[in-house]
Design an enzyme around this catalytic site. Structure first.
Site, PDB file in Angstrom:
ATOM      1  N   ARG A 148     -62.885 -25.802  33.228  1.00 30.32           N
ATOM      2  CA  ARG A 148     -63.009 -25.859  34.509  1.00 30.32           C
ATOM      3  C   ARG A 148     -64.647 -26.252  34.747  1.00 30.32           C
ATOM      4  NH1 ARG A 148     -59.910 -20.953  33.792  1.00 30.32           N
ATOM      5  NH2 ARG A 148     -57.907 -21.120  34.629  1.00 30.32           N
ATOM      6  N   LYS A 172     -61.535 -17.412  34.973  1.00 29.98           N
ATOM      7  CA  LYS A 172     -61.325 -16.655  36.052  1.00 29.98           C
ATOM      8  C   LYS A 172     -61.127 -14.979  35.766  1.00 29.98           C
ATOM      9  CE  LYS A 172     -59.033 -20.148  38.804  1.00 29.98           C
ATOM     10  NZ  LYS A 172     -57.626 -20.796  39.668  1.00 29.98           N
ATOM     11  N   HIS A 243     -61.979 -31.845  37.533  1.00 25.76           N
ATOM     12  CA  HIS A 243     -61.097 -31.146  37.017  1.00 25.76           C
ATOM     13  C   HIS A 243     -59.787 -32.042  36.475  1.00 25.76           C
ATOM     14  CE1 HIS A 243     -58.781 -27.340  37.335  1.00 25.76           C
ATOM     15  NE2 HIS A 243     -57.680 -27.791  37.367  1.00 25.76           N
ATOM     16  N   ARG A 246     -59.539 -32.011  32.901  1.00 23.17           N
ATOM     17  CA  ARG A 246     -59.069 -30.824  32.241  1.00 23.17           C
ATOM     18  C   ARG A 246     -57.484 -31.167  32.365  1.00 23.17           C
ATOM     19  NH1 ARG A 246     -59.162 -25.113  31.986  1.00 23.17           N
ATOM     20  NH2 ARG A 246     -57.324 -23.956  33.430  1.00 23.17           N
ATOM     21  N   TYR A 278     -58.702 -12.427  19.325  1.00 18.71           N
ATOM     22  CA  TYR A 278     -58.320 -13.541  18.666  1.00 18.71           C
ATOM     23  C   TYR A 278     -58.507 -13.121  17.015  1.00 18.71           C
ATOM     24  CZ  TYR A 278     -58.074 -16.842  22.532  1.00 18.71           C
ATOM     25  OH  TYR A 278     -57.858 -17.490  23.552  1.00 18.71           O
TER      26      TYR A 278
END
Length: 301
Positions: A148, A172, A243, A246, A278
């Site tokens: 983003r 986010k 965007h 993306r 991860y």
């Protein structure tokens, strides 16, 4: 939780013998069904437990990946057919797809650029200017990592692990994720850093990767402006924004055969609270998805 392959096999026989569909049509139905079954498996859902909201979430994810309305409508048709078969076969009692709304074909969805268009845009950048290498690096990172614009302008040096081929992104809700970065993007960043060293960097901006000519963090408005400018110079008529890169990232991976779950992890659509979740295997898996399916890596093989 694996979906019973016998069910899919029986469904294919149903399409052939009961519905009289051609081999190509059956293949199209089962390919689209595979996307749904992959989603259900990743969500650990049994077919008997699927509800309308699960299917709506699946469709929403297709939109997030930039799949056009016509393709979504086709996938929906296959989903309805499959659950109708499950009802007829007595496998389920209620049809969760009954109230699924068909998208309007004329619905405007996010623009996607071809790889050639992305190269044309980059080709319009004048590298003799102070911002040339920076702008190439920004476009390449947006496309190669699927970021983003807010994630890009806030990227810090502490987030870059270029020797390992990853960057850490805060998305986010302050959720972090690790995203593989291509060798081309790394090269563009390194070229830009040579120019960055000559900037008069303002106090407090030292840790930010992408800076304006004034030595302050670059703004999203500035990135919007130069991307539109380069797109116009390249003769591209599409409505371009940061965007767009993306969506192109996600669409190219999907078209190349990448796993939807891996794409969503890289886009940050899943609930990932810290990068510590991860494991080494997870990182290698994401990296392999990029290497095998992203055009930046396919073209090098």
């Amino acid at each position: 939780m694996a979906i019973d392959n016998k069910i899919v096999s029986k469904y294919k026989s149903y399409l052939l013998l009961e519905k009289g569909l051609s081999k190509n049509s059956i293949e199209a139905y089962t390919n689209d069904l595979a996307k749904l079954l992959s989603y259900l498996e990743n969500e650990n859902l049994k077919l008997q437990d699927v509800k309308l909201d699960h299917l709506q979430q699946f469709i929403a994810q297709l939109y997030d990946l930039g799949i056009n309305a016509r393709s979504v409508a086709r996938i929906l048709s296959g989903i309805r057919s499959f659950f109708n078969y499950l009802i007829l076969d007595g496998y389920i009692q209620e049809d969760p797809a009954e109230l699924l709304e068909t998208p309007k074909i004329g619905l405007k969805l996010p623009t996607v650029l071809s790889l050639e268009e992305i190269e044309d845009i980059k080709g319009c950048i004048d590298l003799s200017t102070k911002e040339g290498h920076r702008n190439r690096a920004i476009i390449e990172v947006l496309y190669s990592c699927g970021l983003r614009i807010s994630e890009l302008i806030n990227l810090k040096f502490s987030d870059m692990f270029l020797n390992d081929g990853f960057i850490r992104v805060e998305g986010k809700g302050s959720k972090q994720r690790l995203v593989p970065i291509s060798e081309i993007a790394i090269k563009e960043i390194n070229n830009y850093l040579i120019d960055r060293d000559h900037l008069d960097i303002k106090k407090g901006s030292e840790s930010t990767v992408f800076l304006s000519k004034r030595g302050t963090p670059i703004s999203r408005i500035m990135v919007f402006h130069f991307i539109k400018q380069y797109a116009e110079q390249a003769g591209i008529q599409k409505n371009i924004s940061p965007h767009t890169f993306r969506h192109s990232f996600a669409t190219h991976l999907l078209e190349g055969g990448a796993n939807i779950r891996a794409i969503q992890q890289m886009l940050g659509h899943e609930k990932i609270t810290t990068t510590e979740i991860y494991t080494h295997m997870d990182r290698e898996y994401l990296r392999q998805e990029i290497i095998e399916h992203h055009p930046r890596n396919i073209n090098k093989r």
